[in-house]
Design a protein around this motif. Structure first.
Motif, PDB file in Angstrom:
ATOM      1  N   ASN A  48       0.787  -1.016   0.004  1.00 34.05           N
ATOM      2  CA  ASN A  48       0.027   0.072  -0.113  1.00 34.05           C
ATOM      3  C   ASN A  48       1.035   1.250   0.028  1.00 34.05           C
ATOM      4  OD1 ASN A  48      -2.316   1.194  -0.343  1.00 34.05           O
ATOM      5  ND2 ASN A  48      -2.863   1.125   2.101  1.00 34.05           N
ATOM      6  N   TRP A  49       1.764   1.265  -0.833  1.00 34.00           N
ATOM      7  CA  TRP A  49       2.747   2.560  -1.102  1.00 34.00           C
ATOM      8  C   TRP A  49       3.472   2.772   0.112  1.00 34.00           C
ATOM      9  CZ3 TRP A  49       4.020   2.559  -5.938  1.00 34.00           C
ATOM     10  CH2 TRP A  49       3.048   2.239  -6.628  1.00 34.00           C
ATOM     11  N   ALA A  50       4.137   1.937   1.005  1.00 34.69           N
ATOM     12  CA  ALA A  50       4.643   2.204   2.244  1.00 34.69           C
ATOM     13  C   ALA A  50       6.019   2.627   1.921  1.00 34.69           C
ATOM     14  CB  ALA A  50       4.800   0.956   3.141  1.00 34.69           C
ATOM     15  N   ASN A  51       6.634   2.290   0.733  1.00 36.68           N
ATOM     16  CA  ASN A  51       7.895   2.669   0.337  1.00 36.68           C
ATOM     17  C   ASN A  51       7.832   3.873  -0.444  1.00 36.68           C
ATOM     18  OD1 ASN A  51       6.533   1.925  -1.885  1.00 36.68           O
ATOM     19  ND2 ASN A  51       8.443   0.701  -3.105  1.00 36.68           N
ATOM     20  N   GLU A  52       6.934   4.447  -0.483  1.00 35.82           N
ATOM     21  CA  GLU A  52       7.008   5.723  -1.451  1.00 35.82           C
ATOM     22  C   GLU A  52       7.676   6.948  -0.986  1.00 35.82           C
ATOM     23  OE1 GLU A  52       3.415   9.065  -2.805  1.00 35.82           O
ATOM     24  OE2 GLU A  52       3.038   7.919  -1.054  1.00 35.82           O
ATOM     25  N   GLU A  53       8.041   7.087   0.459  1.00 36.89           N
ATOM     26  CA  GLU A  53       9.046   7.941   0.857  1.00 36.89           C
ATOM     27  C   GLU A  53      10.283   7.798   0.233  1.00 36.89           C
ATOM     28  OE1 GLU A  53       9.512  11.784   2.944  1.00 36.89           O
ATOM     29  OE2 GLU A  53       7.683  10.592   2.514  1.00 36.89           O
ATOM     30  N   GLU A  54      10.746   6.304   0.410  1.00 38.35           N
ATOM     31  CA  GLU A  54      11.990   6.130   0.085  1.00 38.35           C
ATOM     32  C   GLU A  54      12.155   6.248  -1.442  1.00 38.35           C
ATOM     33  OE1 GLU A  54      14.686   2.134  -0.147  1.00 38.35           O
ATOM     34  OE2 GLU A  54      12.745   2.100   0.956  1.00 38.35           O
ATOM     35  N   TYR A  55      11.171   6.424  -2.365  1.00 35.35           N
ATOM     36  CA  TYR A  55      11.360   6.743  -3.853  1.00 35.35           C
ATOM     37  C   TYR A  55      10.620   7.950  -4.005  1.00 35.35           C
ATOM     38  CZ  TYR A  55      13.141   2.063  -3.653  1.00 35.35           C
ATOM     39  OH  TYR A  55      13.916   0.763  -3.283  1.00 35.35           O
ATOM     40  N   LYS A  56      10.995   9.082  -3.496  1.00 29.29           N
ATOM     41  CA  LYS A  56      10.229  10.356  -3.899  1.00 29.29           C
ATOM     42  C   LYS A  56      10.466  10.633  -5.376  1.00 29.29           C
ATOM     43  CE  LYS A  56       9.694  12.727   0.522  1.00 29.29           C
ATOM     44  NZ  LYS A  56      10.099  14.022   1.189  1.00 29.29           N
ATOM     45  N   SER A  57      11.498  10.456  -5.996  1.00 34.60           N
ATOM     46  CA  SER A  57      11.786  10.903  -7.235  1.00 34.60           C
ATOM     47  C   SER A  57      10.827  10.381  -8.333  1.00 34.60           C
ATOM     48  CB  SER A  57      13.083  10.709  -7.802  1.00 34.60           C
ATOM     49  OG  SER A  57      13.344   9.293  -7.790  1.00 34.60           O
ATOM     50  N   LEU A  58      10.197   9.170  -7.920  1.00 34.99           N
ATOM     51  CA  LEU A  58       9.138   8.730  -8.870  1.00 34.99           C
ATOM     52  C   LEU A  58       7.622   9.397  -8.732  1.00 34.99           C
ATOM     53  CD1 LEU A  58       9.831   4.695  -8.416  1.00 34.99           C
ATOM     54  CD2 LEU A  58      10.320   6.444 -10.424  1.00 34.99           C
ATOM     55  N   ASN A  59       7.716  10.023  -7.461  1.00 36.71           N
ATOM     56  CA  ASN A  59       6.092  10.699  -7.419  1.00 36.71           C
ATOM     57  C   ASN A  59       5.138   9.988  -8.187  1.00 36.71           C
ATOM     58  OD1 ASN A  59       4.650  12.772  -6.748  1.00 36.71           O
ATOM     59  ND2 ASN A  59       4.872  14.003  -8.393  1.00 36.71           N
ATOM     60  N   ILE A  60       4.786   8.884  -7.420  1.00 33.40           N
ATOM     61  CA  ILE A  60       3.809   8.017  -7.699  1.00 33.40           C
ATOM     62  C   ILE A  60       2.516   8.606  -7.755  1.00 33.40           C
ATOM     63  CG2 ILE A  60       2.407   5.739  -7.076  1.00 33.40           C
ATOM     64  CD1 ILE A  60       5.737   5.684  -7.598  1.00 33.40           C
ATOM     65  N   ALA A  61       1.816   8.623  -8.775  1.00 34.80           N
ATOM     66  CA  ALA A  61       0.215   9.157  -9.085  1.00 34.80           C
ATOM     67  C   ALA A  61      -0.647   8.649  -8.290  1.00 34.80           C
ATOM     68  CB  ALA A  61      -0.029   9.224 -10.512  1.00 34.80           C
ATOM     69  N   ASP A  62      -1.630   9.665  -7.713  1.00 36.95           N
ATOM     70  CA  ASP A  62      -2.706   8.975  -6.564  1.00 36.95           C
ATOM     71  C   ASP A  62      -3.388   7.990  -7.420  1.00 36.95           C
ATOM     72  OD1 ASP A  62      -1.793  10.487  -4.608  1.00 36.95           O
ATOM     73  OD2 ASP A  62      -3.050  12.150  -5.114  1.00 36.95           O
ATOM     74  N   ASP A  63      -3.793   8.137  -8.678  1.00 33.22           N
ATOM     75  CA  ASP A  63      -4.552   7.135  -9.643  1.00 33.22           C
ATOM     76  C   ASP A  63      -4.176   5.895  -9.469  1.00 33.22           C
ATOM     77  OD1 ASP A  63      -4.264   9.850 -10.765  1.00 33.22           O
ATOM     78  OD2 ASP A  63      -6.103   9.229 -11.935  1.00 33.22           O
ATOM     79  N   LEU A  64      -2.684   5.505  -9.036  1.00 30.01           N
ATOM     80  CA  LEU A  64      -2.343   4.351  -9.094  1.00 30.01           C
ATOM     81  C   LEU A  64      -2.325   3.709  -7.478  1.00 30.01           C
ATOM     82  CD1 LEU A  64       1.072   4.740 -11.130  1.00 30.01           C
ATOM     83  CD2 LEU A  64      -1.099   3.571 -11.882  1.00 30.01           C
ATOM     84  N   LYS A  65      -2.303   4.442  -6.908  1.00 30.48           N
ATOM     85  CA  LYS A  65      -2.609   4.156  -5.333  1.00 30.48           C
ATOM     86  C   LYS A  65      -4.265   3.893  -4.967  1.00 30.48           C
ATOM     87  CE  LYS A  65       0.856   7.325  -3.912  1.00 30.48           C
ATOM     88  NZ  LYS A  65       0.873   8.618  -3.377  1.00 30.48           N
TER      89      LYS A  65
END
Length: 176
Positions: A48-65
């Motif tokens: 559930n995107w717990a790793n998002e902070e570690e990969y900020k450069s990817l800036n995961i779109a909310d649509d994928l979450k």
């Protein structure tokens, strides 16, 4: 003895990295550059995107979450400029007539794996025939669509005249 082994190892690694000596071209070494990025997305979906902070450069779109069972999230590998190196497009199919991409990642000659185009929240990137990208952007109070292609030699997305010529298409995505 230890120094000799280290020297042999260093020389072996240097020789192996020279394409002319090993028969491996730059393109063949880049063939699977996207696997590390795909692993980040796979892990994100699992946790559930717990790793998002570690990969900020990817800036995961909310649509994928969003947890929407009608949305098929996945990726498409396509050689946008026919240089022998695939580009990575991340997106989803949600029942609409075209696949919506939120991320276009390329192998950039200066930065390596690099996210050059991003979208989401109503502004998407679409892949059209001829590997032309239709990109929605918000300007003031209106949405504008521009058309572009990828050029790995210049690390750029030159604009092309695409209005009325290219239609966004639906693509089969590989799920994470």
């Amino acid at each position: 003895m230890k120094r000799i082994l280290v020297a042999i190892l260093v020389v072996t690694m240097l020789v192996a990295s020279l394409p002319g000596l090993t028969g491996c071209s730059r393109k063949s070494r880049l063939k699977d550059w996207y696997n590390v990025t795909l692993d980040v997305y796979r892990e994100g979906l699992k946790t559930n995107w717990a790793n998002e902070e570690e990969y900020k450069s990817l800036n995961i779109a909310d649509d994928l979450k969003e947890n929407d069972p009608n949305k098929k999230i996945g990726y498409l590998l396509v050689d946008l400029d026919n240089d022998g190196v695939d580009e990575l497009l991340i997106g989803f199919n949600d029942g609409s007539t075209a696949t919506k991409f939120t991320d276009v990642l390329v192998w950039h000659s200066d930065f390596g794996a690099y996210k050059l185009l991003g979208g989401g929240s109503g502004y998407y990137i679409y892949l059209c025939a001829g590997n032309v990208l239709a990109v929605d952007s918000w300007y003031g109070s209106q949405t504008e669509r521009t058309f572009m292609t990828w050029n790995s030699k210049t690390n750029s997305f030159p604009h092309v005249d695409g209005e009325g010529k290219y239609l966004p298409m639906k693509w089969d995505l590989t799920e994470f």
